[in-house]
Scaffold this motif. Structure first.
Motif, short mmCIF file in Angstrom:
data_model
loop_
_atom_site.label_atom_id
_atom_site.label_comp_id
_atom_site.label_asym_id
_atom_site.label_seq_id
_atom_site.Cartn_x
_atom_site.Cartn_y
_atom_site.Cartn_z
N LEU A 101 1.33 -4.33 1.19
CA LEU A 101 1.98 -4.14 2.49
C LEU A 101 3.44 -3.71 2.29
CD1 LEU A 101 1.69 -4.28 5.56
CD2 LEU A 101 2.40 -6.68 5.45
N ALA A 102 4.10 -4.29 1.30
CA ALA A 102 5.49 -3.91 1.02
C ALA A 102 5.57 -2.44 0.59
CB ALA A 102 6.07 -4.81 -0.07
N ILE A 103 4.64 -2.00 -0.26
CA ILE A 103 4.64 -0.61 -0.72
C ILE A 103 4.38 0.35 0.42
CG2 ILE A 103 3.36 1.07 -2.12
CD1 ILE A 103 2.95 -1.18 -4.19
N MET A 104 3.34 0.07 1.20
CA MET A 104 2.97 0.98 2.29
C MET A 104 4.05 1.02 3.36
SD MET A 104 0.05 2.29 1.39
CE MET A 104 -0.85 2.87 2.82
N THR A 105 4.62 -0.12 3.68
CA THR A 105 5.67 -0.17 4.69
C THR A 105 6.92 0.56 4.20
OG1 THR A 105 4.84 -2.33 5.41
CG2 THR A 105 7.01 -1.70 6.20
N LEU A 106 7.22 0.39 2.91
CA LEU A 106 8.39 1.06 2.33
C LEU A 106 8.22 2.58 2.35
CD1 LEU A 106 11.11 0.75 0.82
CD2 LEU A 106 9.80 0.68 -1.31
N LEU A 107 7.05 3.07 1.95
CA LEU A 107 6.80 4.51 1.95
C LEU A 107 6.87 5.08 3.36
CD1 LEU A 107 3.85 4.73 -0.63
CD2 LEU A 107 6.24 5.38 -1.01
N PHE A 147 -9.67 -8.27 -4.47
CA PHE A 147 -8.36 -7.89 -4.99
C PHE A 147 -7.29 -8.02 -3.92
CE2 PHE A 147 -10.87 -5.83 -8.34
CZ PHE A 147 -10.11 -6.14 -9.46
N HIS A 148 -7.68 -7.71 -2.68
CA HIS A 148 -6.72 -7.71 -1.57
C HIS A 148 -6.06 -9.07 -1.41
CE1 HIS A 148 -5.66 -8.18 2.76
NE2 HIS A 148 -5.10 -7.00 2.54
N SER A 149 -6.82 -10.14 -1.62
CA SER A 149 -6.26 -11.48 -1.46
C SER A 149 -5.13 -11.75 -2.47
CB SER A 149 -7.36 -12.53 -1.64
OG SER A 149 -7.90 -12.48 -2.95
N LYS A 150 -5.15 -11.02 -3.59
CA LYS A 150 -4.13 -11.22 -4.63
C LYS A 150 -2.94 -10.26 -4.46
CE LYS A 150 -7.79 -12.33 -7.95
NZ LYS A 150 -8.46 -11.91 -9.22
N THR A 151 -3.17 -9.15 -3.75
CA THR A 151 -2.14 -8.11 -3.71
C THR A 151 -1.68 -7.75 -2.30
OG1 THR A 151 -3.79 -6.31 -3.62
CG2 THR A 151 -3.10 -7.09 -5.82
N LYS A 152 -2.09 -8.53 -1.30
CA LYS A 152 -1.81 -8.16 0.09
C LYS A 152 -0.32 -7.94 0.34
CE LYS A 152 -1.83 -11.28 3.36
NZ LYS A 152 -2.25 -12.25 4.40
N GLU A 153 0.51 -8.91 -0.06
CA GLU A 153 1.95 -8.80 0.20
C GLU A 153 2.57 -7.61 -0.54
OE1 GLU A 153 0.69 -12.82 1.27
OE2 GLU A 153 0.41 -11.61 -0.54
N ARG A 154 2.12 -7.40 -1.77
CA ARG A 154 2.63 -6.25 -2.53
C ARG A 154 2.23 -4.94 -1.88
NH1 ARG A 154 -0.57 -4.45 -7.66
NH2 ARG A 154 -1.75 -3.56 -5.92
N GLU A 192 -2.68 -5.36 6.03
CA GLU A 192 -2.34 -6.76 6.27
C GLU A 192 -3.57 -7.65 6.34
OE1 GLU A 192 1.26 -8.86 8.70
OE2 GLU A 192 0.17 -7.24 9.68
N SER A 193 -4.62 -7.15 6.99
CA SER A 193 -5.80 -7.98 7.23
C SER A 193 -6.89 -7.83 6.18
CB SER A 193 -6.39 -7.64 8.61
OG SER A 193 -6.93 -6.31 8.60
N GLY A 194 -7.00 -6.65 5.59
CA GLY A 194 -8.08 -6.39 4.64
C GLY A 194 -9.37 -6.00 5.32
N ASN A 195 -9.37 -5.91 6.64
CA ASN A 195 -10.56 -5.48 7.37
C ASN A 195 -10.96 -4.07 6.94
OD1 ASN A 195 -10.56 -7.86 8.78
ND2 ASN A 195 -9.48 -7.03 10.56
#
Length: 349
Positions: free
Chosen positions: A186-192, A177-184, A165-168
């Motif tokens: 997070l959705a993938i990791m949360t789903l898995l 890259f994280h700024s462009k794909t953060k929501e995607r 979520e944070s990219g830290n």
């Protein structure tokens, strides 16, 4: 022309790959694969084809009677000429061999898989009375040593999702890259982590497969059958946040329905998600090698701890045999049995 689904296209790609693998093998290999087509998964057949190619290369390299022949020209009676000792020599060869100047090794699991391919191969011709003897039956399967089940602890799961979520802790390049794909991501990791689905099931998801009204997704399991997997509030929130952005993206031709898109606006592949998991998990732990399958184990562990129902875990994870599930969660079962020693009081102090 109607757009093919991910799994329809995958089946076509697998068919092409299998045909490419067996074109340089003896013709009776194709007969075998036609015979097992309706009882095995495409990935299994491809793995068997790779293993059978290794077997025939072993014969070609080590047997003087066949060194001057092309593998494709090996006669069918080769199968009747081999004995159990030849198979045992092959298993020993697999431990370390050289091909095209490169060394290859197999551990006990790799050797067992290759022997399983031979058992299936010989078994088909023996069952159909095309050979009278099956020397593979005289060769024992390698004994496998249990491996520790790798999974994330509760605090590691929380830290992992915080990082996504944070990219830290990401490098400067990764953060770009994280700024462009953060929501995607997070959705993938949360789903898995929140459903325990396989990575192959994840990449096959289309937007229409997400049903927020019934809090479930429709997935295609190994073997090709469809089923529903239900998700909780955290997964729902992550998916909804991502879909707001996903629905604004014009996907590449042929990828319009895909749920998870790459930077190139194409459906993400298995390898892409494996690398994504590796990138984020390496910021949380260096002691554990975390893969999408380890996230699946993490979910199964959490579900079993909460419910104590091994049959529910097997059903949700899509295990056909509950013994597979029991093997993976035996350590937790031991903990539950140990806790029983203090559960019953015989006399009050």
């Amino acid at each position: 022309m109607k757009e093919r689904t991910y799994h329809e296209q995958l089946n076509i790609d697998n068919t092409k790959k299998l045909r490419e693998l067996i074109k340089d093998l003896p013709p009776y290999v194709a007969t075998y694969f036609r015979g097992i087509e309706h009882t095995t998964a495409p990935r299994t057949r491809i793995a068997y084809a790779v293993d059978l190619r290794t077997f025939f290369e072993f014969i070609h390299q080590t047997n003087p009677l066949y060194q001057q022949k092309e593998i494709r020209d090996f006669e069918f009676d080769l199968l009747t000429k081999l004995h159990s000792t030849d198979i045992e020599e092959y298993l020993d060869y697999l431990k370390l061999y050289i091909k095209d100047g490169k060394e290859y090794t197999n551990n006990e699991r790799g050797i067992k898989r290759k022997l399983a391919a031979l058992r299936s191969f010989y078994g088909y011709f023996h069952k159909n009375k095309m050979i009278n003897e099956n020397p593979i039956l005289q060769v024992s399967m390698p004994k496998l040593h249990d491996k520790a089940i790798v999974r994330l602890d509760v605090d590691e799961v929380a830290t992992l999702l915080d990082t996504v979520e944070s990219g830290n802790k990401l490098t400067d390049k990764q953060q770009a890259f994280h700024s462009k794909t953060k929501e995607r991501d997070l959705a993938i990791m949360t789903l898995l982590l929140g459903t325990g689905i396989r990575v192959s099931e994840c990449v096959g998801l289309d937007r229409k497969d997400v049903d927020f009204n019934n809090t479930r997704i429709k997935i295609t399991r190994k073997g090709g059958y469809e089923t529903y997997v239900y998700f909780g509030d955290e997964v729902a929130t992550a998916l909804q946040d991502y879909l707001v952005l996903r629905n604004e993206i014009t996907a590449a031709t042929g990828h319009e329905d895909a749920l998870f898109l790459s930077i190139q606006k194409k459906r993400m592949g298995v390898r892409s998600i494996e690398l994504l998991v590796k990138k984020y998990s390496s910021t949380v732990t260096t002691m554990k090698k975390i893969t999408p399958h380890k996230l699946r184990s993490t979910y199964g562990t959490s579900l079993y701890r909460e419910t104590g129902d091994i049959y529910l875990v097997a059903d949700v994870l899509g295990h056909k045999d509950v013994n597979t599930t029991k093997k993976h969660y035996a350590a937790i079962e031991e903990e539950r049995r140990r806790s029983a020693k203090d559960a019953v009081k015989l006399r009050e102090n």
